[in-house]
Design a protein around this motif. Sequence first.
Motif, PDB file in Angstrom:
ATOM      1  N   MET A 128       0.836  -1.193   0.000  1.00  0.00           N
ATOM      2  CA  MET A 128       0.000   0.000   0.000  1.00  0.00           C
ATOM      3  C   MET A 128       0.869   1.241   0.000  1.00  0.00           C
ATOM      4  N   ALA A 129       0.438   2.300  -0.695  1.00  0.00           N
ATOM      5  CA  ALA A 129       1.232   3.516  -0.806  1.00  0.00           C
ATOM      6  C   ALA A 129       1.397   4.165   0.561  1.00  0.00           C
ATOM      7  N   HIS A 130       2.557   4.782   0.762  1.00  0.00           N
ATOM      8  CA  HIS A 130       2.809   5.480   2.011  1.00  0.00           C
ATOM      9  C   HIS A 130       1.931   6.705   2.118  1.00  0.00           C
ATOM     10  N   GLN A 131       1.562   7.053   3.373  1.00  0.00           N
ATOM     11  CA  GLN A 131       0.902   8.325   3.624  1.00  0.00           C
ATOM     12  C   GLN A 131       1.903   9.472   3.542  1.00  0.00           C
ATOM     13  N   VAL A 132       3.179   9.195   3.844  1.00  0.00           N
ATOM     14  CA  VAL A 132       4.173  10.250   3.885  1.00  0.00           C
ATOM     15  C   VAL A 132       4.442  10.773   2.477  1.00  0.00           C
ATOM     16  N   GLU A 133       4.215  12.064   2.268  1.00  0.00           N
ATOM     17  CA  GLU A 133       4.490  12.685   0.986  1.00  0.00           C
ATOM     18  C   GLU A 133       5.998  12.828   0.812  1.00  0.00           C
ATOM     19  N   GLN A 134       6.660  13.406   1.816  1.00  0.00           N
ATOM     20  CA  GLN A 134       8.105  13.554   1.838  1.00  0.00           C
ATOM     21  C   GLN A 134       8.468  14.055   3.218  1.00  0.00           C
ATOM     22  N   MET A 135       9.670  13.763   3.668  1.00  0.00           N
ATOM     23  CA  MET A 135      10.121  14.305   4.945  1.00  0.00           C
ATOM     24  C   MET A 135      11.641  14.272   4.992  1.00  0.00           C
ATOM     25  N   ALA A 136      12.192  15.006   5.969  1.00  0.00           N
ATOM     26  CA  ALA A 136      13.640  15.076   6.141  1.00  0.00           C
ATOM     27  C   ALA A 136      13.965  14.960   7.624  1.00  0.00           C
ATOM     28  N   PHE A 137      15.208  14.548   7.917  1.00  0.00           N
ATOM     29  CA  PHE A 137      15.629  14.437   9.311  1.00  0.00           C
ATOM     30  C   PHE A 137      17.128  14.649   9.407  1.00  0.00           C
ATOM     31  N   VAL A 138      17.607  14.939  10.619  1.00  0.00           N
ATOM     32  CA  VAL A 138      19.041  14.997  10.900  1.00  0.00           C
ATOM     33  C   VAL A 138      19.349  13.967  11.982  1.00  0.00           C
ATOM     34  N   GLY A 139      20.643  13.624  12.094  1.00  0.00           N
ATOM     35  CA  GLY A 139      21.052  12.672  13.119  1.00  0.00           C
ATOM     36  C   GLY A 139      20.697  11.251  12.743  1.00  0.00           C
TER      37      GLY A 139
ATOM     38  N   SER B  55       5.295  15.836   5.678  1.00  0.00           N
ATOM     39  CA  SER B  55       3.841  15.837   5.539  1.00  0.00           C
ATOM     40  C   SER B  55       3.323  14.415   5.405  1.00  0.00           C
ATOM     41  N   LEU B  56       2.068  14.256   5.768  1.00  0.00           N
ATOM     42  CA  LEU B  56       1.356  12.983   5.663  1.00  0.00           C
ATOM     43  C   LEU B  56       0.138  13.164   4.769  1.00  0.00           C
ATOM     44  N   LYS B  57      -0.319  12.072   4.219  1.00  0.00           N
ATOM     45  CA  LYS B  57      -1.562  12.056   3.443  1.00  0.00           C
ATOM     46  C   LYS B  57      -1.557  13.082   2.314  1.00  0.00           C
TER      47      LYS B  57
ATOM     48  N   LEU C 250       5.217  20.792  16.272  1.00  0.00           N
ATOM     49  CA  LEU C 250       4.164  21.657  15.741  1.00  0.00           C
ATOM     50  C   LEU C 250       3.558  20.966  14.532  1.00  0.00           C
ATOM     51  N   ALA C 251       2.253  20.844  14.532  1.00  0.00           N
ATOM     52  CA  ALA C 251       1.579  20.128  13.448  1.00  0.00           C
ATOM     53  C   ALA C 251       0.258  20.799  13.130  1.00  0.00           C
ATOM     54  N   THR C 252      -0.166  20.651  11.876  1.00  0.00           N
ATOM     55  CA  THR C 252      -1.467  21.157  11.461  1.00  0.00           C
ATOM     56  C   THR C 252      -2.032  20.220  10.405  1.00  0.00           C
ATOM     57  N   ALA C 253      -3.313  20.379  10.112  1.00  0.00           N
ATOM     58  CA  ALA C 253      -3.961  19.588   9.072  1.00  0.00           C
ATOM     59  C   ALA C 253      -4.982  20.457   8.368  1.00  0.00           C
TER      60      ALA C 253
ATOM     61  N   ARG D   3       0.120  -3.231  15.260  1.00  0.00           N
ATOM     62  CA  ARG D   3      -0.189  -3.511  13.866  1.00  0.00           C
ATOM     63  C   ARG D   3      -0.644  -2.245  13.150  1.00  0.00           C
ATOM     64  N   ALA D   4      -0.094  -2.034  11.959  1.00  0.00           N
ATOM     65  CA  ALA D   4      -0.451  -0.867  11.160  1.00  0.00           C
ATOM     66  C   ALA D   4      -0.245  -1.197   9.698  1.00  0.00           C
ATOM     67  N   ARG D   5      -0.962  -0.492   8.830  1.00  0.00           N
ATOM     68  CA  ARG D   5      -0.842  -0.740   7.393  1.00  0.00           C
ATOM     69  C   ARG D   5       0.546  -0.383   6.876  1.00  0.00           C
ATOM     70  N   SER D   6       1.231   0.526   7.539  1.00  0.00           N
ATOM     71  CA  SER D   6       2.586   0.912   7.138  1.00  0.00           C
ATOM     72  C   SER D   6       3.217   1.673   8.292  1.00  0.00           C
ATOM     73  N   ASP D   7       4.523   1.948   8.201  1.00  0.00           N
ATOM     74  CA  ASP D   7       5.206   2.699   9.250  1.00  0.00           C
ATOM     75  C   ASP D   7       4.641   4.106   9.397  1.00  0.00           C
ATOM     76  N   ASP D   8       4.237   4.718   8.266  1.00  0.00           N
ATOM     77  CA  ASP D   8       3.737   6.081   8.367  1.00  0.00           C
ATOM     78  C   ASP D   8       2.321   6.139   8.942  1.00  0.00           C
ATOM     79  N   HIS D   9       1.504   5.100   8.738  1.00  0.00           N
ATOM     80  CA  HIS D   9       0.233   5.019   9.442  1.00  0.00           C
ATOM     81  C   HIS D   9       0.485   4.924  10.946  1.00  0.00           C
ATOM     82  N   ARG D  10       1.524   4.158  11.325  1.00  0.00           N
ATOM     83  CA  ARG D  10       1.850   4.024  12.740  1.00  0.00           C
ATOM     84  C   ARG D  10       2.304   5.370  13.308  1.00  0.00           C
ATOM     85  N   LEU D  11       3.111   6.117  12.556  1.00  0.00           N
ATOM     86  CA  LEU D  11       3.552   7.438  12.996  1.00  0.00           C
ATOM     87  C   LEU D  11       2.362   8.359  13.222  1.00  0.00           C
ATOM     88  N   ASP D  12       1.444   8.383  12.262  1.00  0.00           N
ATOM     89  CA  ASP D  12       0.264   9.238  12.368  1.00  0.00           C
ATOM     90  C   ASP D  12      -0.523   8.907  13.634  1.00  0.00           C
ATOM     91  N   SER D  13      -0.700   7.626  13.904  1.00  0.00           N
ATOM     92  CA  SER D  13      -1.444   7.215  15.090  1.00  0.00           C
ATOM     93  C   SER D  13      -0.680   7.546  16.375  1.00  0.00           C
TER      94      SER D  13
END
Length: 319
Positions: free
Chosen positions: A1-12, A113-115, A144-147, A287-297
């Motif tokens: 199944m396609a990821h919810q994550v559109e794109q993201m970045a991280f350090v470390g 971003s997600l979704k 900080l998050a918004t939707a 259990r989650a459909r993907s790692d990004d679904h788990r992150l969202d939850s």
Amino acid sequence: MAHQVEQMAFVGRTPWHGLGNKLAEKQPLEVWMTQAGLDWSIHETPVRFMSGNKGHLGEILSFDDHKVLYRSDTHDPLSVVSQRYQVVQPREIMEFYRDLTEKSGFELETAGSLKGGRKIWALARTGQSGVIKGNDRTDAYVLLATACDGTLATTAQFTSVRVVCNNTLAVALNGQSQCVKVSHRSVFDAEAVKKKMGISVSAWDDFMYSLKTLSERKVKQSEAEKFIRSLFQPRPDQVEQKANERAMGKVRALFDGEGRGAHLPSSCGTAYGLLNAVTEFVDHERRARSDDHRLDSAWFGQGASLKQQALSKALALAA
């Protein structure tokens, strides 16, 4: 199944959810926006619909009470909202951290971003940390998050990450989450939010004192069992009993030694160990459909709620 994550970045080190593009430290916000896929805007347009029977071109009419939000880069639709809806742009989420990173010692750690852009967030390490027995360290963050799809007010909150296991937990004091929510019926004022949050040492110190108290409260096996059942099966007739039994079994195993850091003096047989078993289950094992679904939850949904319930019950146990 396609990821919810559109794109993201991280350090470390790679984040606990295992997603994103790695950046070098101390990057300017403009680089963050590009690499996190947040260099676009939310545009709006009136709602239009076509009247008439199937197969016939009808009159184009407008629905004046609502508007369509869409992405400036792809023109993909994001949601249909009322005219009163106040948009918070991706750039505003990132700009929230400009003075914090340039003047106050904060460091952005992840953003994205997600979704398809319907949910946007950025997370920064504050520089504060706390250590309890066994050299068990927890670091402080501001999320900080918004939707724009009606699922989340613009929310700024203190959160924590236990280093040994990358478990995340929203900071709460006296049963109250340390967060500020701004309805999309109001204009987002970053400076007012930061002032209301009171980004201070005292809130973090109080939270760490609570974790220390949990680490000193030894629990009996019967207490652990009651704690776990109260979270996952508060009613004997609860639906999805088999799924809950599997979840409870996993949390028990994490508490009994399978969890990351479960053998540290702070966690072994303590109320803090119970809390960490639940947070690790939510962040890594549920259990989650993907790692990004788990992150969202884990950050915004049922997982976040479950972790807060666990914190409240653990503190009640230690009282």
